[in-house]
Enzyme design. Structure first.
Site, PDB file in Angstrom:
ATOM      1  N   TYR A   1     -60.034  57.174  26.617  1.00 46.49           N
ATOM      2  CA  TYR A   1     -60.297  55.754  26.317  1.00 46.49           C
ATOM      3  C   TYR A   1     -61.790  55.477  26.322  1.00 46.49           C
ATOM      4  O   TYR A   1     -62.557  56.147  27.020  1.00 46.49           O
ATOM      5  CB  TYR A   1     -59.550  54.830  27.279  1.00 46.49           C
ATOM      6  CG  TYR A   1     -59.888  54.967  28.750  1.00 46.49           C
ATOM      7  CD1 TYR A   1     -61.011  54.363  29.316  1.00 46.49           C
ATOM      8  CD2 TYR A   1     -59.049  55.686  29.591  1.00 46.49           C
ATOM      9  CE1 TYR A   1     -61.288  54.462  30.665  1.00 46.49           C
ATOM     10  CE2 TYR A   1     -59.314  55.803  30.944  1.00 46.49           C
ATOM     11  CZ  TYR A   1     -60.436  55.177  31.471  1.00 46.49           C
ATOM     12  OH  TYR A   1     -60.707  55.305  32.813  1.00 46.49           O
TER      13      TYR A   1
ATOM     14  N   HIS B   1     -57.777  61.743  31.982  1.00 50.10           N
ATOM     15  CA  HIS B   1     -57.840  62.032  33.421  1.00 50.10           C
ATOM     16  C   HIS B   1     -56.746  61.278  34.156  1.00 50.10           C
ATOM     17  O   HIS B   1     -56.216  60.283  33.665  1.00 50.10           O
ATOM     18  CB  HIS B   1     -59.205  61.630  33.992  1.00 50.10           C
ATOM     19  CG  HIS B   1     -59.500  60.170  33.827  1.00 50.10           C
ATOM     20  ND1 HIS B   1     -60.006  59.642  32.664  1.00 50.10           N
ATOM     21  CD2 HIS B   1     -59.325  59.117  34.667  1.00 50.10           C
ATOM     22  CE1 HIS B   1     -60.154  58.332  32.798  1.00 50.10           C
ATOM     23  NE2 HIS B   1     -59.740  57.987  34.001  1.00 50.10           N
TER      24      HIS B   1
ATOM     25  N   TYR C   1     -54.652  51.179  30.169  1.00 42.50           N
ATOM     26  CA  TYR C   1     -54.084  50.906  31.491  1.00 42.50           C
ATOM     27  C   TYR C   1     -53.284  49.619  31.447  1.00 42.50           C
ATOM     28  O   TYR C   1     -53.670  48.660  30.757  1.00 42.50           O
ATOM     29  CB  TYR C   1     -55.202  50.716  32.532  1.00 42.50           C
ATOM     30  CG  TYR C   1     -55.861  51.993  32.985  1.00 42.50           C
ATOM     31  CD1 TYR C   1     -55.294  52.763  33.986  1.00 42.50           C
ATOM     32  CD2 TYR C   1     -57.060  52.408  32.422  1.00 42.50           C
ATOM     33  CE1 TYR C   1     -55.911  53.931  34.421  1.00 42.50           C
ATOM     34  CE2 TYR C   1     -57.680  53.570  32.844  1.00 42.50           C
ATOM     35  CZ  TYR C   1     -57.098  54.325  33.842  1.00 42.50           C
ATOM     36  OH  TYR C   1     -57.703  55.480  34.259  1.00 42.50           O
TER      37      TYR C   1
HETATM   38 FE    FE Z   1     -59.544  55.936  34.546  1.00 42.48          FE
END
Ligand code: FE
Length: 244
Positions: free
Chosen positions: A152, A165, A113
């Site tokens: 992850y 996801h 992220y």
């Molecule tokens: Fe997530």
């Protein structure tokens, strides 16, 4: 945390049935972060105020024409497999709900992220932010162009991984009508091991979080299609994350 089989082989962990609800409980031991955010006391009913019910409401004015395309937010193209994610927001009668703001956020193709809290040592992609939004049309349809997110690890835990996801948030007509859920991908080998996915005890409800591969929405030589309908209530309701 999933219980591990005696030998850490290919056997799947066992998730006992706790509830038949479509929605995950506030507190799930195996999903460690719920220990911090689950309410410690009984919830109190607080009447919403007029401003909470009447505004602010999000709509097309809050969305630019390219906000739905996460592959066009930077100078270059992001690395990864381009995908189309589309579906409808439906009520319990199967009617599409227009003017619903749908927002998504996700990891990049490497499972990272763009967020300071992400300590996973996978590369960031300078051409991928991982967030987008759109508003449903008159039939309740939404559509995103993005990159298939990578799996992850949950850093700090012993070999706990999240299946690929995409997080979704929906805003209805007022600020209080927000729902949050996650979409998974069909055939993902990590699904039996994902602690968040398996918070939902009801097998049928879990399956409703898995998108369908959608040949009709595949763009030749460009992107593969996935369909994910979101049902707000009723027997086919999509599991939502409870927010105290
Ligand atoms: Fe997530």
């Amino acid at each position: 945390m999933p219980e591990r089989p005696a030998s850490r082989s290919c056997a799947e962990p066992v998730y006992p049935l706790e509830s038949v609800s479509a929605h995950p409980p506030y507190l799930t031991d195996r999903y460690v972060f719920t220990r911090k955010r689950a309410p410690l006391a009984a919830l109190q009913v607080i009447r919403p105020t007029l401003t909470e019910l009447t505004g602010p409401a999000f709509g097309v004015a809050n969305v630019s024409p390219t906000d739905h395309d996460l592959t066009r937010q930077h100078a270059g193209e992001p690395i990864g497999e381009r995908i189309i994610v589309t579906g409808r927001v439906l009520n319990e009668e199967g009617r599409g709900l227009p003017d619903t703001m749908v927002e998504i956020w996700q990891a990049n193709a490497a499972g990272r992220y763009r967020h300071e809290a992400d300590a996973h040592p996978a590369p960031l992609d300078p051409n991928f932010t991982g967030a987008g939004r759109c508003v449903t049309d008159a039939q309740g349809c939404y559509r995103f162009i993005t990159i298939k997110p990578g799996a992850y690890p949950v850093v700090g835990l012993d070999n706990v991984w999240r299946a690929s996801h995409i997080h979704l948030s929906l805003f209805g007509p007022s600020f209080l009508t927000r729902l949050v859920t996650q979409m998974y991908f069909p055939g993902d080998a990590l699904l039996p091991y994902d602690p968040m996915f398996n918070c939902i005890a009801n097998e049928g409800a879990r399956q409703r979080l898995i998108a369908a591969f959608d040949w009709e929405n595949t763009i030749p030589e460009q992107a593969l299609g996935y369909r994910f309908d979101i049902v707000l209530r009723g027997r086919e309701e999509t599991p939502m994350e409870k927010m105290p």
